[in-house]
Design an enzyme around this catalytic site. Sequence first.
Site: not given
Length: 317
Positions: A147, A226
């Site tokens: 992330d 995404h």
Amino acid sequence: MSASQPVDTGLTGSATFLVFSVTRTDSSIQAIRRVLSSIPDITKNISIRDVNANLTCVVGIGSGAWDSLMKLPYPAELHPFPEVRGAKKTAVSTPGDLLFHIRSERRDLCFELERQLIDKLGDTVRLEDQTVGFRYFDARDLLGFVDGTANPVSPSDISDAVMISESDDGSDATAVGGSYVVVQKYLHDLKAWKALSTEQQEAVIGRTKSDNIELEDADDGQQQAHKTLATIEDASGKEHAVLRDNMPFGSPSAGQYGTYFIAYTRHLWVVEKMMERMFLGHPPGLHDRILDFSTPITGSTFFAPSLSNLKALGDEE
């Protein structure tokens, strides 16, 4: 430029996210102002126990409490988090007047700072949400992917992405050195996510799972990954970065798994455009497929004022 709060601390081993609503009485407002002005001192007094643990705390103030607490002009873009309702998925908007983003390599220091804050704030605030996050392996989320890959890295790039400057159109001088902050708390359906193959998961995210290599974008008009939907460009084609400090949270025994999304940005419209692309779809109708497995249960917007403006809250009027 005015000194900023420590928004660029970076990912730590532990973090605590606190969102409060304010009790709006004259006495409570004055008490809250005194507490907020003392945050740097409280943090320093606790961090001296282990200066290498990198304890920091960033304070964000919501639009509903700005006038009473700050008594300064509104930052140009500050407003409540706007609900984004797509055909199938919704980014919810939830209450929040104050945000405390506490970070440290040690959980006990985060705990102690939270404890002292709660003691000092007392009944002047009402807790809306408290979330404890942790670093998971090599900065991965609970879906198994790294992330924050798109974060700016160098100090100059971080400043350009995050800090209000004197050159920003429409910004009052009192906003210089500050930053907009957006938070969302996502819950994951790990059972459904794990039912996908690794290749299917990678197609949703837009990166390889094991080595974090970016995959090619889909053609225009097709379902986008995404990472593509979360990449924002302006009309001239310039890409605008934000600084994310997302953290996993959860309780396996309670069956709860999630990601606490937090983004600092110089331009609030960048994060809001990201939300529109994810929840409405780009092209419209093709929402971000990560939302089939991750559901936001909170959504709030704040402004983190400069350090000097924060400290000035304790000055006698």
